[in-house]
Every structure is written in structure tokens, then in C-alpha cells.
Design a protein around this motif. Structure first.
Motif, PDB file in Angstrom:
ATOM      1  N   ALA A  71      -5.167  15.137  39.658  1.00  0.00           N
ATOM      2  CA  ALA A  71      -5.804  16.088  40.568  1.00  0.00           C
ATOM      3  C   ALA A  71      -4.853  17.259  40.781  1.00  0.00           C
ATOM      4  CB  ALA A  71      -6.130  15.415  41.902  1.00  0.00           C
ATOM      5  N   VAL A  72      -5.225  18.436  40.292  1.00  0.00           N
ATOM      6  CA  VAL A  72      -4.365  19.619  40.356  1.00  0.00           C
ATOM      7  C   VAL A  72      -4.793  20.492  41.529  1.00  0.00           C
ATOM      8  CG1 VAL A  72      -3.530  21.658  39.132  1.00  0.00           C
ATOM      9  CG2 VAL A  72      -4.065  19.564  37.852  1.00  0.00           C
ATOM     10  N   GLU A  73      -3.830  20.896  42.341  1.00  0.00           N
ATOM     11  CA  GLU A  73      -4.078  21.741  43.505  1.00  0.00           C
ATOM     12  C   GLU A  73      -3.126  22.929  43.486  1.00  0.00           C
ATOM     13  OE1 GLU A  73      -5.918  21.259  46.994  1.00  0.00           O
ATOM     14  OE2 GLU A  73      -7.166  20.972  45.237  1.00  0.00           O
ATOM     15  N   ALA A  74      -3.644  24.151  43.513  1.00  0.00           N
ATOM     16  CA  ALA A  74      -2.812  25.343  43.631  1.00  0.00           C
ATOM     17  C   ALA A  74      -2.461  25.547  45.096  1.00  0.00           C
ATOM     18  CB  ALA A  74      -3.548  26.563  43.082  1.00  0.00           C
ATOM     19  N   GLN A  75      -1.163  25.615  45.403  1.00  0.00           N
ATOM     20  CA  GLN A  75      -0.723  25.722  46.795  1.00  0.00           C
ATOM     21  C   GLN A  75       0.282  26.860  46.931  1.00  0.00           C
ATOM     22  OE1 GLN A  75      -2.216  23.843  48.991  1.00  0.00           O
ATOM     23  NE2 GLN A  75      -1.149  24.759  50.740  1.00  0.00           N
ATOM     24  N   THR A  76      -0.043  27.861  47.745  1.00  0.00           N
ATOM     25  CA  THR A  76       0.807  29.045  47.874  1.00  0.00           C
ATOM     26  C   THR A  76       1.625  29.058  49.163  1.00  0.00           C
ATOM     27  OG1 THR A  76      -1.037  30.266  48.858  1.00  0.00           O
ATOM     28  CG2 THR A  76      -0.734  30.459  46.473  1.00  0.00           C
ATOM     29  N   LYS A  77       1.358  28.124  50.085  1.00  0.00           N
ATOM     30  CA  LYS A  77       2.129  28.086  51.332  1.00  0.00           C
ATOM     31  C   LYS A  77       2.033  26.687  51.945  1.00  0.00           C
ATOM     32  CE  LYS A  77      -1.779  29.689  54.129  1.00  0.00           C
ATOM     33  NZ  LYS A  77      -2.274  30.722  55.071  1.00  0.00           N
ATOM     34  N   LYS A  78       2.928  26.421  52.901  1.00  0.00           N
ATOM     35  CA  LYS A  78       2.886  25.148  53.610  1.00  0.00           C
ATOM     36  C   LYS A  78       1.616  25.074  54.456  1.00  0.00           C
ATOM     37  CE  LYS A  78       7.937  25.063  54.050  1.00  0.00           C
ATOM     38  NZ  LYS A  78       9.068  24.996  55.004  1.00  0.00           N
ATOM     39  N   ASP A  79       0.982  23.907  54.444  1.00  0.00           N
ATOM     40  CA  ASP A  79      -0.275  23.757  55.180  1.00  0.00           C
ATOM     41  C   ASP A  79      -0.450  22.287  55.569  1.00  0.00           C
ATOM     42  OD1 ASP A  79      -2.815  23.678  56.185  1.00  0.00           O
ATOM     43  OD2 ASP A  79      -3.788  24.616  54.466  1.00  0.00           O
ATOM     44  N   PRO A  80      -0.091  21.922  56.791  1.00  0.00           N
ATOM     45  CA  PRO A  80      -0.229  20.521  57.231  1.00  0.00           C
ATOM     46  C   PRO A  80      -1.642  19.986  57.065  1.00  0.00           C
ATOM     47  CG  PRO A  80       1.096  21.773  58.797  1.00  0.00           C
ATOM     48  CD  PRO A  80       0.516  22.770  57.841  1.00  0.00           C
ATOM     49  N   GLN A  81      -2.646  20.830  57.269  1.00  0.00           N
ATOM     50  CA  GLN A  81      -4.024  20.388  57.114  1.00  0.00           C
ATOM     51  C   GLN A  81      -4.304  20.001  55.667  1.00  0.00           C
ATOM     52  OE1 GLN A  81      -6.414  19.805  59.458  1.00  0.00           O
ATOM     53  NE2 GLN A  81      -7.551  18.950  57.733  1.00  0.00           N
ATOM     54  N   LYS A  82      -3.762  20.763  54.723  1.00  0.00           N
ATOM     55  CA  LYS A  82      -3.965  20.452  53.307  1.00  0.00           C
ATOM     56  C   LYS A  82      -3.305  19.121  52.951  1.00  0.00           C
ATOM     57  CE  LYS A  82      -5.851  22.221  50.587  1.00  0.00           C
ATOM     58  NZ  LYS A  82      -5.645  23.226  49.565  1.00  0.00           N
ATOM     59  N   ALA A  83      -2.177  18.831  53.550  1.00  0.00           N
ATOM     60  CA  ALA A  83      -1.516  17.547  53.292  1.00  0.00           C
ATOM     61  C   ALA A  83      -2.436  16.386  53.659  1.00  0.00           C
ATOM     62  CB  ALA A  83      -0.204  17.473  54.073  1.00  0.00           C
ATOM     63  N   ARG A  84      -3.177  16.536  54.750  1.00  0.00           N
ATOM     64  CA  ARG A  84      -4.132  15.485  55.124  1.00  0.00           C
ATOM     65  C   ARG A  84      -5.300  15.434  54.144  1.00  0.00           C
ATOM     66  NH1 ARG A  84      -2.278  17.170  60.285  1.00  0.00           N
ATOM     67  NH2 ARG A  84      -3.816  18.852  60.455  1.00  0.00           N
ATOM     68  N   SER A  85      -5.730  16.600  53.680  1.00  0.00           N
ATOM     69  CA  SER A  85      -6.816  16.636  52.685  1.00  0.00           C
ATOM     70  C   SER A  85      -6.384  15.959  51.390  1.00  0.00           C
ATOM     71  CB  SER A  85      -7.221  18.087  52.402  1.00  0.00           C
ATOM     72  OG  SER A  85      -7.751  18.696  53.555  1.00  0.00           O
ATOM     73  N   TRP A  86      -5.125  16.136  51.009  1.00  0.00           N
ATOM     74  CA  TRP A  86      -4.642  15.518  49.780  1.00  0.00           C
ATOM     75  C   TRP A  86      -4.756  13.991  49.845  1.00  0.00           C
ATOM     76  CZ3 TRP A  86       0.436  18.836  49.170  1.00  0.00           C
ATOM     77  CH2 TRP A  86       0.095  20.077  48.641  1.00  0.00           C
ATOM     78  N   ALA A  87      -4.414  13.421  50.984  1.00  0.00           N
ATOM     79  CA  ALA A  87      -4.530  11.967  51.138  1.00  0.00           C
ATOM     80  C   ALA A  87      -5.981  11.536  50.947  1.00  0.00           C
ATOM     81  CB  ALA A  87      -4.017  11.545  52.513  1.00  0.00           C
ATOM     82  N   TYR A  88      -6.898  12.341  51.467  1.00  0.00           N
ATOM     83  CA  TYR A  88      -8.325  12.047  51.307  1.00  0.00           C
ATOM     84  C   TYR A  88      -8.737  12.146  49.839  1.00  0.00           C
ATOM     85  CZ  TYR A  88     -13.370  12.721  51.433  1.00  0.00           C
ATOM     86  OH  TYR A  88     -14.711  12.625  51.191  1.00  0.00           O
ATOM     87  N   TYR A  89      -8.283  13.216  49.161  1.00  0.00           N
ATOM     88  CA  TYR A  89      -8.641  13.396  47.751  1.00  0.00           C
ATOM     89  C   TYR A  89      -8.223  12.182  46.924  1.00  0.00           C
ATOM     90  CZ  TYR A  89      -9.178  18.423  48.793  1.00  0.00           C
ATOM     91  OH  TYR A  89      -9.567  19.632  49.300  1.00  0.00           O
ATOM     92  N   VAL A  90      -6.992  11.749  47.126  1.00  0.00           N
ATOM     93  CA  VAL A  90      -6.470  10.622  46.349  1.00  0.00           C
ATOM     94  C   VAL A  90      -7.301   9.367  46.604  1.00  0.00           C
ATOM     95  CG1 VAL A  90      -4.498   9.073  46.041  1.00  0.00           C
ATOM     96  CG2 VAL A  90      -4.133  11.546  46.218  1.00  0.00           C
ATOM     97  N   ALA A  91      -7.560   9.078  47.879  1.00  0.00           N
ATOM     98  CA  ALA A  91      -8.322   7.873  48.216  1.00  0.00           C
ATOM     99  C   ALA A  91      -9.747   7.952  47.689  1.00  0.00           C
ATOM    100  CB  ALA A  91      -8.325   7.677  49.735  1.00  0.00           C
ATOM    101  N   PHE A  92     -10.366   9.122  47.838  1.00  0.00           N
ATOM    102  CA  PHE A  92     -11.756   9.279  47.401  1.00  0.00           C
ATOM    103  C   PHE A  92     -11.877   9.147  45.891  1.00  0.00           C
ATOM    104  CE2 PHE A  92     -15.305  11.723  45.798  1.00  0.00           C
ATOM    105  CZ  PHE A  92     -16.357  11.336  46.608  1.00  0.00           C
ATOM    106  N   LEU A  93     -11.022   9.858  45.142  1.00  0.00           N
ATOM    107  CA  LEU A  93     -11.111   9.829  43.677  1.00  0.00           C
ATOM    108  C   LEU A  93     -10.816   8.432  43.128  1.00  0.00           C
ATOM    109  CD1 LEU A  93      -9.377  13.232  42.854  1.00  0.00           C
ATOM    110  CD2 LEU A  93     -11.802  12.680  42.594  1.00  0.00           C
ATOM    111  N   GLN A  94      -9.862   7.743  43.745  1.00  0.00           N
ATOM    112  CA  GLN A  94      -9.558   6.388  43.293  1.00  0.00           C
ATOM    113  C   GLN A  94     -10.748   5.461  43.518  1.00  0.00           C
ATOM    114  OE1 GLN A  94      -6.342   4.379  45.341  1.00  0.00           O
ATOM    115  NE2 GLN A  94      -5.895   3.111  43.555  1.00  0.00           N
ATOM    116  N   ALA A  95     -11.410   5.608  44.681  1.00  0.00           N
ATOM    117  CA  ALA A  95     -12.574   4.776  44.970  1.00  0.00           C
ATOM    118  C   ALA A  95     -13.758   5.140  44.078  1.00  0.00           C
ATOM    119  CB  ALA A  95     -12.956   4.922  46.446  1.00  0.00           C
ATOM    120  N   LYS A  96     -13.935   6.435  43.812  1.00  0.00           N
ATOM    121  CA  LYS A  96     -15.097   6.880  43.036  1.00  0.00           C
ATOM    122  C   LYS A  96     -14.997   6.480  41.576  1.00  0.00           C
ATOM    123  CE  LYS A  96     -17.753  11.053  41.872  1.00  0.00           C
ATOM    124  NZ  LYS A  96     -17.885  12.518  42.107  1.00  0.00           N
TER     125      LYS A  96
END
Length: 300
Positions: A71-96
Motif C-alpha cells: 500500500a503506497v501513500e504519498a506523504q508531504t507532511k506530518k499528520d497524526p490523523q493520517k497515521a490513524r488512517s494507515w492503521a485502518y488501511y492495513v487492517a482493512f486490506l488484510q481482512a479484504k
């Protein structure tokens, strides 16, 4: 908001896989081959009013070996909210897809890259439920490409190098190497990679340096009238003339509008799509005297 820079940074990975070479080297795997990959839907949205979308999702499925998702994500700045989204992406894609997931953020500056490495933990009191440890492609992990032969063999990795090292003190040497190395390809391919790098460098001082290089190395023999140089300069001149013609065409329509002359949709389309500067100039000269719009097209 998704920007053109964001888009270009992760599109690097949707066709040629060599930009993932640092990832595979760290995993102890052989260099990636295009035949081992398949692109999956980046949609990670559930049936509720919240959309989540990964930038690019690739399935690594070699003939021999364990399969996993990238899962590739372009990230240009620090973003705590995105860090939480990343955890969701990993869990969702693994389950799917029932496959392990490797999260790969792409970062242009060292500070963002260091932050993106995590780890990002989900904890309750002393208990840690989930830990997200991305593999970051950034200044710390992507090699500095200073050899033109590397560019010819791995253009995507070379483009990525120019992007993530845009703040490096040796960036001029990297850009020079990448710009010259890309000249080894057919003009259309060269132009594609030039644009990928240019768009990804948006809002950085390095973009101006890259644009200067693009003009300087567009031919190996500037001023010698080679076919490549003539084609490039001719295309540049044609583009300028077409732009001027379209501007004149707008002027024609404006003059007719001010004079109260009716313009049908057919005539409006014919005028607004004109790319011949001489014709557009002639119409503009006559727009002030004609009684009907179709008289513009009558031979003088």
C-alpha cells in the motif's frame, strides 16, 4: 486535498516496479519484476458515510514465494490523523484480501520521513493492541542516483531519487544525472518522466532548477539543428502560436458580443477552436465591421 504533486508521487509505482527496489532489498527479496505485480482497487470504503482511499495498492504475487500487498501513500507532511488512517488501511486490506500488507509512505523531506517510520501504536493503558510500522521511501532509504546508466535501467527509481532528495545539498548533481539519463529513451517516454518529476517538485525551489535542466538537456547537441532539437523547438513554437490564436479568438467573440451581433453555437465553436494565428487575426480585424457573424468567413 489531493494535489498534482501527491498524485505524481504515488503514480510512480503503478507501472514500473523498480522504484520499490529499496523496499525489496530491505526485505531480503530479489529485485521486483513487473510480471509479479497486479494493481488492486485502492478503495477502502465501508458502507457508511466516510470515504477512505489508499493512494496505490499493489499485489506482489511471484511464481515462487509468499504473496503480500503493498500500500503506497504519498506523504508531504506530518499528520497524526493520517497515521490513524494507515492503521485502518492495513487492517482493512488484510481482512479484504487475506494477505499480509506492507505500508510504504513516500516522503520528500527528511523530517516527514523520520516521522512516518513510526511506530504508531494503539494502546489502552499498558496494553498495546496494534502497532503500525511503515517502510518509508524517503531521503534515508532511497539511493542518490548519480550514474546515468542507472537512470537508463531504472527510470522510475531515478525519478523517485530526484523527488525525495530535492532538499539534499547534492540535489543539483542528482537532477543533472537524471535529466541526462532520461534522454536515453524515446521522446514520449522522456517527456513523461520529465513531467512526473516536475509535478512532484511543485512548491519547492528545486522545481525551477529542474525546469532549467529540461530546457538545457532537451538535446545532446544544442544549436546543431538535429531532428530531435528541431522537433522540440517546432513543437514549442507551434504551441505558442496556438495559444496566441486561441486568445485572439476570444477577442473576436468579445467584439461581436459588444456590438450586439448574434453568434450561433456552430459559429462560436468554429471561432473558439481556431488555432491558426493568421486566420484569428483576420477575423479580429473584420469583427468590428461585419453585420453578421458568418461574414467573418467570407473571402475578403
Amino acid at each position: 486535498m489531493v494535489t498534482s504533486t501527491h498524485e505524481a508521487s504515488h503514480r510512480l509505482f503503478q507501472d514500473p516496479p523498480e522504484a520499490l527496489a529499496p523496499v525489496f532489498e530491505a526485505l531480503g527479496l530479489p529485485p521486483p519484476s513487473k510480471d509479479d505485480f497486479g494493481e488492486l482497487s485502492p478503495d477502502a470504503t465501508e458502507f457508511r458515510p466516510l470515504e477512505r482511499r489508499v493512494d496505490t495498492v499493489l499485489a506482489y504475487e511471484p511464481p515462487m514465494g509468499d504473496n503480500f500487498l503493498i500500500a503506497v501513500e504519498a506523504q508531504t507532511k506530518k499528520d497524526p490523523q493520517k497515521a490513524r488512517s494507515w492503521a485502518y488501511y492495513v487492517a482493512f486490506l488484510q481482512a479484504k484480501y487475506d494477505m499480509p500488507v506492507l505500508l510504504v509512505p513516500v516522503c520528500r523531506d527528511r523530517a516527514t520521513a523520520a516521522w512516518a517510520m513510526g511506530p504508531f501504536e494503539c494502546t489502552a493503558g499498558p496494553w498495546t493492541t496494534q502497532v503500525t510500522r511503515p517502510f518509508v521511501l524517503g531521503p534515508q532509504t532511497v539511493p542518490k542516483v548519480t550514474d546515468e546508466s542507472t537512470v537508463a535501467q531504472q527510470p522510475a527509481l531515478a525519478a523517485l531519487s530526484a523527488i525525495v532528495h530535492s532538499e539534499d545539498r547534492r540535489v543539483d548533481a542528482i537532477l543533472e544525472t537524471v535529466a541526462r539519463g532520461l534522454m536515453a529513451f524515446a521522446p514520449g517516454v522522456t517527456e513523461y518522466w520529465y513531467e512526473v518529476v516536475e509535478v512532484s517538485l511543485e512548491n519547492t525551489p528545486t522545481k525551477a532548477k529542474w525546469r532549467t535542466l529540461m530546457q538545457r538537456v532537451i538535446t545532446h547537441f544544442p544549436g546543431h539543428g538535429t531532428l530531435f532539437e528541431e522537433t522540440y523547438l517546432e513543437g514549442k513554437a507551434e504551441g505558442k502560436a496556438e495559444g496566441e490564436a486561441l486568445g485572439e479568438a476570444k477577442g473576436v467573440l468579445r467584439v461581436l458580443e459588444v456590438r450586439g451581433i448574434a453568434v450561433s453555437e456552430e459559429i462560436r465553436e468554429r471561432i473558439s477552436s481556431c488555432t491558426d494565428l493568421q486566420v484569428a487575426n483576420d477575423w479580429l480585424d473584420r469583427a468590428g465591421t461585419v453585420e453578421r457573424a458568418d461574414e467573418l468567413f467570407t473571402d475578403a
